[in-house]
Motif scaffolding. Structure first.
Motif, PDB file in Angstrom:
ATOM      1  N   GLU A 104     -46.175  67.363   5.910  1.00 25.64           N
ATOM      2  CA  GLU A 104     -45.561  68.122   7.799  1.00 25.64           C
ATOM      3  C   GLU A 104     -46.144  66.710   8.602  1.00 25.64           C
ATOM      4  O   GLU A 104     -47.227  66.181   8.831  1.00 25.64           O
ATOM      5  N   ILE A 105     -45.325  65.518   8.829  1.00 23.47           N
ATOM      6  CA  ILE A 105     -45.162  64.330   9.229  1.00 23.47           C
ATOM      7  C   ILE A 105     -44.559  63.752  10.224  1.00 23.47           C
ATOM      8  O   ILE A 105     -43.364  64.925  11.176  1.00 23.47           O
ATOM      9  N   ASP A 106     -44.595  63.122  10.945  1.00 19.82           N
ATOM     10  CA  ASP A 106     -43.766  62.125  12.309  1.00 19.82           C
ATOM     11  C   ASP A 106     -42.746  61.662  11.556  1.00 19.82           C
ATOM     12  O   ASP A 106     -42.184  61.567  10.316  1.00 19.82           O
ATOM     13  N   VAL A 107     -41.555  60.625  11.832  1.00 16.91           N
ATOM     14  CA  VAL A 107     -40.318  60.924  11.971  1.00 16.91           C
ATOM     15  C   VAL A 107     -40.986  58.778  10.670  1.00 16.91           C
ATOM     16  O   VAL A 107     -40.789  59.050  10.704  1.00 16.91           O
ATOM     17  N   GLN A 108     -42.000  58.117  11.565  1.00 16.89           N
ATOM     18  CA  GLN A 108     -42.328  57.342  11.437  1.00 16.89           C
ATOM     19  C   GLN A 108     -42.613  57.250   9.680  1.00 16.89           C
ATOM     20  O   GLN A 108     -42.219  57.142   8.199  1.00 16.89           O
ATOM     21  N   GLY A 109     -43.240  58.461   9.470  1.00 22.14           N
ATOM     22  CA  GLY A 109     -43.428  59.138   8.173  1.00 22.14           C
ATOM     23  C   GLY A 109     -42.319  59.597   7.278  1.00 22.14           C
ATOM     24  O   GLY A 109     -42.317  59.123   6.154  1.00 22.14           O
ATOM     25  N   ALA A 110     -41.219  60.045   8.207  1.00 20.30           N
ATOM     26  CA  ALA A 110     -40.075  60.906   7.367  1.00 20.30           C
ATOM     27  C   ALA A 110     -39.272  59.142   6.768  1.00 20.30           C
ATOM     28  O   ALA A 110     -38.935  59.300   6.031  1.00 20.30           O
TER      29      ALA A 110
END
Ligand code: ADP
Ligand code: 5GP
Length: 196
Positions: A104-110
């Motif tokens: 469950e992560i943010d766009v930068q991580g994705a």
């Protein structure tokens, strides 16, 4: 173990702005589908209300940078004034044993996960509309007014970025929770059966 396309498990990325309902969806999903949830590490201090949202391992900035130097994160990002990262272990160990894992992560991580692991399933969760997202951020009762304003501004940027990027395989609107979770389960099963 290095991340590799031959890992038998499915790496599922659940992404979306703060307050859209990712942790609520993850909890509901975990009751209906066998998936291992990976707990992130963060330098953000623990807050009252955290127990109702995403689980974290809260660590100091020194510890975060030590782990980053030691290449212990699968991905990481800076959000607001804090750092968030997915520990490589147990994520890769579980994938290697054929388990489906959920980040469950943010766009930068994705973006980082998509680059390292193109076969992942990346789903972006959208709110029905902006006022609903703001109401959810407030309803959670976890962040100060200033934190909510920061998260709401970042949310608008993230939604814009996500819509303009090819990182995500699917966009799911979290209006009715039950319907959103059912849709995500259908998407996972489709991917599991060899679909895109
Ligand atoms: P995130 O993990 O994306 O930051 P949360 O799961 O903490 O978001 O949800 C934020 C708030 O919105 C919580 O109070 C949660 O109960 C509420 N919420 C989540 N999904 C829905 C939904 N489908 N309908 C109404 N409220 C929701
Ligand atoms: P919050 O402090 O509201 O729980 O999270 C802030 C933001 O950090 C959210 O967008 C959340 O998805 C993101 N986030 C949480 N854990 C991670 C992580 O391990 N990696 C990345 N890249 N983002 C994360």
């Amino acid at each position: 173990m290095a991340i590799s396309p031959n890992n038998p498990g499915l790496l599922i990325v659940l992404c979306g702005p703060s307050g859209v309902g990712k942790s609520t969806i993850s909890r509901d999903l975990a009751e209906k589908y066998s998936v291992s949830y990976i707990v992130s590490a963060t330098t953000r201090p623990k807050r009252e209300g955290d127990d109702k949202g995403k689980q974290y391992q809260h660590i100091s900035k020194d510890e975060f940078f030590r782990r980053l130097e030691a290449d212990e994160f699968l991905e990481y990002a800076q959000n607001y004034d804090d750092y968030y990262g997915t520990p490589k272990h147990p994520a890769l160990d579980l994938l290697g044993t054929g388990k489906d894992i959920l980040l469950e992560i943010d766009v930068q991580g994705a973006l980082q996960v998509r680059f390292q692991y193109p076969q992942c399933l990346a789903i972006f969760i959208l709110p029905p509309d902006e006022p609903t997202l703001l109401r959810r951020l407030e309803a959670r009762g976890r962040d100060s007014a200033d934190e909510i304003a920061k998260r709401f501004r970042a949310a608008k940027r993230e939604i814009h970025m996500a819509k303009g990027s090819r990182t995500f395989d699917y966009m799911v609107i979290n209006d009715d929770l039950h319907l959103a979770v059912e849709e995500i389960i259908k998407i996972i099963k489709h991917k599991r059966s060899g679909g895109i």
